[in-house]
Design a protein around this motif. Sequence first.
Motif, mmCIF file in Angstrom:
data_model
loop_
_atom_site.group_PDB
_atom_site.id
_atom_site.type_symbol
_atom_site.label_atom_id
_atom_site.label_comp_id
_atom_site.label_asym_id
_atom_site.label_seq_id
_atom_site.Cartn_x
_atom_site.Cartn_y
_atom_site.Cartn_z
ATOM 1 N N LEU A 75 7.324 1.436 112.325
ATOM 2 C CA LEU A 75 6.928 2.302 111.216
ATOM 3 C C LEU A 75 6.616 1.481 109.969
ATOM 4 O O LEU A 75 5.625 1.726 109.276
ATOM 5 N N VAL A 76 7.448 0.502 109.680
ATOM 6 C CA VAL A 76 7.201 -0.399 108.550
ATOM 7 C C VAL A 76 5.861 -1.103 108.728
ATOM 8 O O VAL A 76 5.054 -1.200 107.801
ATOM 9 N N GLU A 77 5.617 -1.567 109.943
ATOM 10 C CA GLU A 77 4.373 -2.282 110.232
ATOM 11 C C GLU A 77 3.162 -1.387 110.027
ATOM 12 O O GLU A 77 2.118 -1.829 109.550
ATOM 13 N N ARG A 78 3.307 -0.115 110.369
ATOM 14 C CA ARG A 78 2.191 0.824 110.250
ATOM 15 C C ARG A 78 1.935 1.241 108.805
ATOM 16 O O ARG A 78 0.784 1.414 108.395
ATOM 17 N N LEU A 79 3.005 1.382 108.017
ATOM 18 C CA LEU A 79 2.873 1.961 106.683
ATOM 19 C C LEU A 79 2.673 0.950 105.565
ATOM 20 O O LEU A 79 1.962 1.214 104.600
ATOM 21 N N CYS A 80 3.332 -0.194 105.657
ATOM 22 C CA CYS A 80 3.507 -1.038 104.474
ATOM 23 C C CYS A 80 2.331 -1.969 104.198
ATOM 24 O O CYS A 80 1.704 -2.501 105.121
ATOM 25 N N ASP A 81 2.069 -2.161 102.923
ATOM 26 C CA ASP A 81 1.094 -3.165 102.498
ATOM 27 C C ASP A 81 1.717 -4.557 102.574
ATOM 28 O O ASP A 81 1.073 -5.510 102.992
ATOM 29 N N ARG A 82 2.966 -4.650 102.129
ATOM 30 C CA ARG A 82 3.707 -5.915 102.190
ATOM 31 C C ARG A 82 5.156 -5.611 102.533
ATOM 32 O O ARG A 82 5.594 -4.469 102.464
ATOM 33 N N LEU A 83 5.898 -6.650 102.876
ATOM 34 C CA LEU A 83 7.307 -6.461 103.140
ATOM 35 C C LEU A 83 8.083 -7.709 102.764
ATOM 36 O O LEU A 83 7.531 -8.799 102.619
ATOM 37 N N GLY A 84 9.384 -7.510 102.611
ATOM 38 C CA GLY A 84 10.295 -8.613 102.391
ATOM 39 C C GLY A 84 11.411 -8.529 103.410
ATOM 40 O O GLY A 84 11.891 -7.450 103.728
#
Length: 310
Positions: A203-212
């Motif tokens: 889900l993070v991979e699908r939604l996010c522009d960036r991540l930490g």
Amino acid sequence: MALDAQHTAVRYAVEVAGLCKRYGDVVALNDVGFTVGPGELFGFVGSNGAGKTTTMRIMLGVLAADAGEVRVGGTPIDRETRARIGYMPEERGLYPKMTVRDQLVYLARLHGLSTNDAHTAAENWIRRLGITDRRDDEIQKLSLGNQQRVQLAAALVHDPALLVLDEPFSGLDPVAVDVMSEVLKEKAAQGVPVVFSSHQLALVERLCDRLGIIRDGAMVAVGSIEELTAAATTRLRVGVDGAPGWADDVAGVRVVGDDGDATLLELAQHADEQAVLRAAMAAGRVTEFSRYRATLAELFRNVVVEGTAQ
């Protein structure tokens, strides 16, 4: 500079700089830093106890850092800024005996909305999040998924200029996940910075522009999904007809997996891709030879579980 309380489309960026926090001998945060641009969906991931919730509480100003600071629009967080943040805690913070509508109206009024505006906002989010038929139910009588929807409504009811959400998708069914995803994308499209933690990496991979990614209180990776997965250890996916085990003795290569159609190889820094190709051609007919980009789950495993920083 104060946040504009009139409209969430005002462009603000968030800067988390050098946060440190200790509890006795335990180092909870060690020089944690990242930025979130206006209208950006930023995923904050890490194992349990890595420091995500502590960081978020400092961002809200409800927990003091030993060092470092959080700035919104270039200004350290103050009381007025905090009033413009929408926060969703991992542990539900609702009054169990209040009805859904009364709860949301009450929270909207606490954030300065008039009675009429509070009722309008509450009804809007009740409808938007699909809990209209539960508006007069006590919170304690709702399913966990519906309580999560109300918790999100509580974070949104005052039209925040920044969203900080701790595990917002926890306990939601697929339909509710889709609804919440659309809401977060909608707020980001209005220019609202959105920070959320989640263990649901797909889900993070699908939604996010960036991540930490945080590990043991320290940031070990920050960037876009594409940047971070491209920077992961070089891997090749190579298919060779009728030659099982062909790569076992190739120098500088470790076999990661084989799905029957192709072998996934991890290359050491000194390994030569052309040498791998020659070895594959010598073994049989090559049906596939391509770079393999790691998934976020694989990246997370590398930097958190195996401790290989990017």
